[in-house]
Design an enzyme around this catalytic site. Structure first.
Site, PDB file in Angstrom:
ATOM      1  N   PHE A 161       1.249  -1.020  -0.132  1.00  0.00           N
ATOM      2  CA  PHE A 161      -0.232  -0.164  -0.025  1.00  0.00           C
ATOM      3  C   PHE A 161       1.172   1.278  -0.143  1.00  0.00           C
ATOM      4  O   PHE A 161       0.532   2.646   0.353  1.00  0.00           O
ATOM      5  CB  PHE A 161      -0.416   0.750   1.061  1.00  0.00           C
ATOM      6  CG  PHE A 161      -2.066  -1.274   1.113  1.00  0.00           C
ATOM      7  CD1 PHE A 161      -2.636  -1.207   0.359  1.00  0.00           C
ATOM      8  CD2 PHE A 161      -1.875  -2.029   2.039  1.00  0.00           C
ATOM      9  CE1 PHE A 161      -4.045  -2.411   0.564  1.00  0.00           C
ATOM     10  CE2 PHE A 161      -2.152  -3.162   1.944  1.00  0.00           C
ATOM     11  CZ  PHE A 161      -3.313  -3.197   1.939  1.00  0.00           C
ATOM     12  N   GLU A 164       4.130   6.515  -2.953  1.00  0.00           N
ATOM     13  CA  GLU A 164       5.467   7.513  -3.531  1.00  0.00           C
ATOM     14  C   GLU A 164       5.764   8.571  -2.958  1.00  0.00           C
ATOM     15  O   GLU A 164       4.660   9.143  -2.766  1.00  0.00           O
ATOM     16  CB  GLU A 164       5.032   7.988  -5.336  1.00  0.00           C
ATOM     17  CG  GLU A 164       5.118   6.774  -6.403  1.00  0.00           C
ATOM     18  CD  GLU A 164       4.804   7.339  -7.388  1.00  0.00           C
ATOM     19  OE1 GLU A 164       5.872   7.859  -8.204  1.00  0.00           O
ATOM     20  OE2 GLU A 164       5.203   5.367  -8.427  1.00  0.00           O
ATOM     21  N   LYS A 220      -6.139  -4.207  -1.813  1.00  0.00           N
ATOM     22  CA  LYS A 220      -6.035  -3.365  -2.138  1.00  0.00           C
ATOM     23  C   LYS A 220      -6.564  -2.750  -3.541  1.00  0.00           C
ATOM     24  O   LYS A 220      -5.906  -1.410  -3.628  1.00  0.00           O
ATOM     25  CB  LYS A 220      -4.491  -4.269  -3.372  1.00  0.00           C
ATOM     26  CG  LYS A 220      -3.224  -3.018  -4.515  1.00  0.00           C
ATOM     27  CD  LYS A 220      -2.987  -2.247  -3.567  1.00  0.00           C
ATOM     28  CE  LYS A 220      -2.425  -1.317  -4.401  1.00  0.00           C
ATOM     29  NZ  LYS A 220      -0.322  -1.170  -3.853  1.00  0.00           N
ATOM     30  N   LEU A 266      -9.101  15.084   0.392  1.00  0.00           N
ATOM     31  CA  LEU A 266     -10.112  15.540  -0.496  1.00  0.00           C
ATOM     32  C   LEU A 266      -9.986  17.317  -1.280  1.00  0.00           C
ATOM     33  O   LEU A 266     -10.384  18.072  -0.572  1.00  0.00           O
ATOM     34  CB  LEU A 266     -11.147  15.965   1.075  1.00  0.00           C
ATOM     35  CG  LEU A 266     -12.361  15.126   1.737  1.00  0.00           C
ATOM     36  CD1 LEU A 266     -12.999  16.203   2.364  1.00  0.00           C
ATOM     37  CD2 LEU A 266     -12.897  14.876   0.445  1.00  0.00           C
ATOM     38  N   ASN A 267      -8.548  16.992  -1.192  1.00  0.00           N
ATOM     39  CA  ASN A 267      -7.359  18.468  -1.935  1.00  0.00           C
ATOM     40  C   ASN A 267      -8.439  18.072  -3.466  1.00  0.00           C
ATOM     41  O   ASN A 267      -7.665  17.347  -4.068  1.00  0.00           O
ATOM     42  CB  ASN A 267      -6.180  18.409  -1.476  1.00  0.00           C
ATOM     43  CG  ASN A 267      -5.784  18.435  -0.812  1.00  0.00           C
ATOM     44  OD1 ASN A 267      -6.271  18.972   0.419  1.00  0.00           O
ATOM     45  ND2 ASN A 267      -4.570  17.324  -0.461  1.00  0.00           N
ATOM     46  N   ALA A 268      -8.864  19.222  -4.350  1.00  0.00           N
ATOM     47  CA  ALA A 268      -9.646  19.430  -4.829  1.00  0.00           C
ATOM     48  C   ALA A 268      -8.649  19.917  -5.455  1.00  0.00           C
ATOM     49  O   ALA A 268      -7.515  20.680  -5.455  1.00  0.00           O
ATOM     50  CB  ALA A 268     -10.621  20.193  -4.705  1.00  0.00           C
ATOM     51  N   GLY A 269      -8.773  19.869  -7.378  1.00  0.00           N
ATOM     52  CA  GLY A 269      -7.634  20.569  -8.584  1.00  0.00           C
ATOM     53  C   GLY A 269      -7.740  19.772  -9.708  1.00  0.00           C
ATOM     54  O   GLY A 269      -9.078  19.063  -9.814  1.00  0.00           O
ATOM     55  N   CYS A 276      -0.979   4.186 -10.171  1.00  0.00           N
ATOM     56  CA  CYS A 276      -1.436   3.994  -9.670  1.00  0.00           C
ATOM     57  C   CYS A 276      -3.312   3.610  -9.990  1.00  0.00           C
ATOM     58  O   CYS A 276      -4.262   3.022 -10.369  1.00  0.00           O
ATOM     59  CB  CYS A 276      -1.028   3.475  -8.505  1.00  0.00           C
ATOM     60  SG  CYS A 276       0.267   2.962  -8.030  1.00  0.00           S
ATOM     61  N   LYS A 339       2.590  13.653  -9.109  1.00  0.00           N
ATOM     62  CA  LYS A 339       2.841  14.724  -7.306  1.00  0.00           C
ATOM     63  C   LYS A 339       3.441  15.224  -7.205  1.00  0.00           C
ATOM     64  O   LYS A 339       5.089  14.264  -7.316  1.00  0.00           O
ATOM     65  CB  LYS A 339       2.436  13.518  -6.427  1.00  0.00           C
ATOM     66  CG  LYS A 339       2.516  12.442  -6.443  1.00  0.00           C
ATOM     67  CD  LYS A 339       1.632  11.253  -5.102  1.00  0.00           C
ATOM     68  CE  LYS A 339       3.242  10.263  -4.298  1.00  0.00           C
ATOM     69  NZ  LYS A 339       1.931   9.845  -3.506  1.00  0.00           N
TER      70      LYS A 339
HETATM   71  C1  UDX Z   1      -1.180   5.689  -4.275  1.00  0.00           C
HETATM   72  C2  UDX Z   1      -2.005   5.105  -2.810  1.00  0.00           C
HETATM   73  O1  UDX Z   1      -2.194   6.537  -2.294  1.00  0.00           O
HETATM   74  C3  UDX Z   1      -1.413   4.109  -2.802  1.00  0.00           C
HETATM   75  O2  UDX Z   1      -1.321   3.895  -1.415  1.00  0.00           O
HETATM   76  C4  UDX Z   1      -1.197   2.547  -3.022  1.00  0.00           C
HETATM   77  O3  UDX Z   1      -0.237   1.791  -2.840  1.00  0.00           O
HETATM   78  C5  UDX Z   1      -0.533   3.320  -4.474  1.00  0.00           C
HETATM   79  O4  UDX Z   1      -1.512   4.477  -5.084  1.00  0.00           O
HETATM   80  P1  UDX Z   1       0.436   6.855  -5.300  1.00  0.00           P
HETATM   81  O5  UDX Z   1      -0.126   6.669  -6.719  1.00  0.00           O
HETATM   82  O6  UDX Z   1       1.408   7.094  -4.917  1.00  0.00           O
HETATM   83  O7  UDX Z   1      -0.389   5.923  -4.313  1.00  0.00           O
HETATM   84  O8  UDX Z   1      -0.103   8.488  -4.617  1.00  0.00           O
HETATM   85  P2  UDX Z   1      -1.111   9.254  -3.938  1.00  0.00           P
HETATM   86  O9  UDX Z   1      -0.739   9.644  -2.837  1.00  0.00           O
HETATM   87  O10 UDX Z   1      -2.339   7.815  -3.672  1.00  0.00           O
HETATM   88  O11 UDX Z   1      -1.464  10.455  -4.748  1.00  0.00           O
HETATM   89  C6  UDX Z   1      -2.345   9.963  -6.252  1.00  0.00           C
HETATM   90  C7  UDX Z   1      -2.722  11.065  -6.985  1.00  0.00           C
HETATM   91  O12 UDX Z   1      -3.986  11.862  -6.427  1.00  0.00           O
HETATM   92  C8  UDX Z   1      -1.746  11.814  -6.652  1.00  0.00           C
HETATM   93  O13 UDX Z   1      -1.629  13.026  -8.635  1.00  0.00           O
HETATM   94  C9  UDX Z   1      -2.144  13.451  -6.360  1.00  0.00           C
HETATM   95  O14 UDX Z   1      -1.845  14.367  -6.523  1.00  0.00           O
HETATM   96  C10 UDX Z   1      -3.949  13.037  -6.376  1.00  0.00           C
HETATM   97  N1  UDX Z   1      -4.450  13.803  -4.970  1.00  0.00           N
HETATM   98  C11 UDX Z   1      -4.094  13.009  -4.309  1.00  0.00           C
HETATM   99  C12 UDX Z   1      -5.145  14.654  -5.576  1.00  0.00           C
HETATM  100  O15 UDX Z   1      -5.557  15.168  -6.387  1.00  0.00           O
HETATM  101  N2  UDX Z   1      -6.260  15.076  -3.854  1.00  0.00           N
HETATM  102  C13 UDX Z   1      -5.534  14.538  -2.857  1.00  0.00           C
HETATM  103  O16 UDX Z   1      -6.677  15.148  -2.346  1.00  0.00           O
HETATM  104  C14 UDX Z   1      -4.697  13.605  -2.435  1.00  0.00           C
END
Ligand code: UDX
EC number: 1.1.1.22
Length: 449
Positions: A161, A164, A220, A266-269, A276, A339
């Site tokens: 889980f 990155e 998962k 809950l971060n919009a954008g 993943c 990200k």
């Molecule tokens: C995700 C899961 O969080 C992790 O548990 C799994 O093992 C693999 O997939 P990851 O892809 O590394 O991890 O990134 P994550 O931090 O989840 O962010 C994913 C995307 O969502 C990013 O593009 C991020 O910018 C976006 N995001 C995240 C939002 O747009 N808003 C948020 O509030 C959170």
């Protein structure tokens, strides 16, 4: 314990290094010679905070104390020779499951090949442990194949889980460890081997759940689908906020205070990207269809399309701010990675937006602290500038699309001296509109008035 890790991509390298840190003797195997050569000199072939330090630390421990006896750590070596996994008690399969070209389903060829080739080196009682994200039903099928060749080997599904940017901490201190093990006479002894491997995280409070294979696989995909849904939910609210003149960041703060909802994710954008969430929800829908349960996941189609709409909306907003046309305008894009704290550009919303604007005639300049080499490989036609000041010089509009600290901390007054026109679009809702507007900027964001 002697452990092998098959597949030294993102997941495999982090897992191998963390297992060595937990005190195990680890061999990591990959077919990619360049990757292995880099790892042999303690350099991860990607950017992940803390990983190079961990690799160097373990390697130094091995040199000082002899292979296998690092102080507090185990040992770690990397090879392209699969034969070297022989003798390990547990074999982790960490290969990728990308989206199949032109389809939603996951491509399982690397998983299938890893299990098939590892089988030749398994001894009776060895564990072969799948960590890759796979469609539900894969572990059962692999176990049947495996038992035809090595009847006494045991297959476990133990999903990963990690996020990155936080991969080392997430692996050393996971929220939960899920062991997918069939309910037979070997279940307890198999779980005991995993408990030995993960003794330190378990002692540190990580939860431990023993399930059957399909449940472990689903934990998962269900978790990633929930996270994607949460992001798309707030982005749908952002669309509504735009229509109604409300502020999605205040809305998220307010609903997030309800601890049944929670403020995280809950971060919009600009929405989600990466290797993943996008591919996993698509593969999940494809698998549900194969199982005759596609209706259960039709909402994920909506989750995906809300997410993709954010990118289009961002381009529209940028065009609007640029007086209806990108022609003759310089657009500075802050961020290429999907990200912050990552150099991963797979399905990066930022690069997608940059490419769309360039297609519509904009003179686009992309900057990023870590991801430009990867970005150049994926989008060779975009213009890249590693230096932030140079990238901002002469901009007619600045688009903040990946929220690296370098960008969230920008000073509006100083930035104003570099650009041609004071226009900023906050694609991640991370800047303070009041300060930017007070410095004479046109500030626009997704879901804010
Ligand atoms: C995700 C899961 O969080 C992790 O548990 C799994 O093992 C693999 O997939 P990851 O892809 O590394 O991890 O990134 P994550 O931090 O989840 O962010 C994913 C995307 O969502 C990013 O593009 C991020 O910018 C976006 N995001 C995240 C939002 O747009 N808003 C948020 O509030 C959170």
């Amino acid at each position: 314990m002697k452990i092998s890790v098959i597949g030294c991509g993102y997941l495999g390298v982090v897992h191998a290094a963390c297992m060595a840190r937990l005190g195990h003797d680890v061999v990591g195997v990959d077919v990619d010679e360049r990757k292995i050569a880099a790892l042999q000199s303690a350099a991860a072939p990607f950017y992940e905070p803390g990983l190079n330090e961990l690799l160097a630390d373990i390697q130094a421990g091995c040199t000082a104390h002899g292979a296998g006896t690092g102080a507090g750590a185990g040992s770690l070596r990397f090879t392209t020779d699969l034969e070297q996994i022989a003798g390990a008690r547990a074999h982790f399969v960490c290969v990728g499951t990308p989206q199949r070209k032109g389809e939603n389903a996951a491509d399982l060829r690397y998983v299938d090949a890893a299990f098939a080739s590892a089988a030749a080196y398994l001894a009776p009682g060895d564990l072969i442990i799948g960590k890759s994200t796979v469609p539900v039903g894969t572990a059962g099928r692999l176990a049947e194949d495996l038992h035809r060749t090595v009847p006494e080997a045991r297959l476990v599904w133990n999903p990963e889980f990690l996020r990155e940017g936080h991969a080392v901490t997430d692996t050393l201190h996971p929220d939960r460890l899920v062991y997918g093990i069939p309910d037979d006479e070997h279940r307890e002894t198999t779980a005991a081997v995993l408990d030995e491997i993960y003794a330190a995280p378990l002692a540190g409070g990580s939860a431990r759940l023993v399930t059957d294979y399909p449940t472990a696989e689903l934990v998962k995909t269900a978790a990633n689908s929930f996270l994607a849904t949460k992001i798309s939910f707030i982005n749908a609210m952002a669309e509504l906020c735009e229509a109604a003149g409300a502020d999605v960041t205040e809305l998220a703060d307010a609903i997030g205070l309800d601890d049944r909802i929670g403020r995280k994710f809950l971060n919009a954008g600009l929405g989600f990207g990466g290797g993943c969430l996008p591919k996993d929800i698509r593969a999940f829908m494809a698998r549900a269809g194969e199982l005759g349960a596609d209706q259960a996941l039709t909402f994920l189609r909506e989750v995906d399309s809300i997410n993709m709409r954010r990118r289009i909306r961002m381009v529209e907003l940028a065009r609007e701010v640029c007086d209806g046309s990108f022609l003759g305008k310089t657009i500075t894009v802050l961020g290429a990675a999907f990200k912050p704290e990552s150099d991963d550009v797979r399905d990066s919303p930022a690069l997608n937006v940059a490419a769309q604007i360039q297609l519509q005639g904009g003179n686009v300049v992309v900057t990023d602290p870590q991801a430009l080499t990867n970005a150049e490989q994926r989008y060779p036609d975009l213009r890249y500038e590693p230096d932030l000041q140079f990238a901002l010089a002469g901009a007619d509009a600045v688009l903040l699309l990946t929220e690296w600290g370098d960008y969230t901390g920008l000073d509006p007054e100083k930035t104003a001296t570099l650009v041609r026109a004071r226009r900023i679009l906050d694609g991640r809702n991370v800047l303070d509109p009041t300060t930017w507007r007070a410095a004479g900027w046109t500030y626009r964001a997704l879901g804010r008035p």
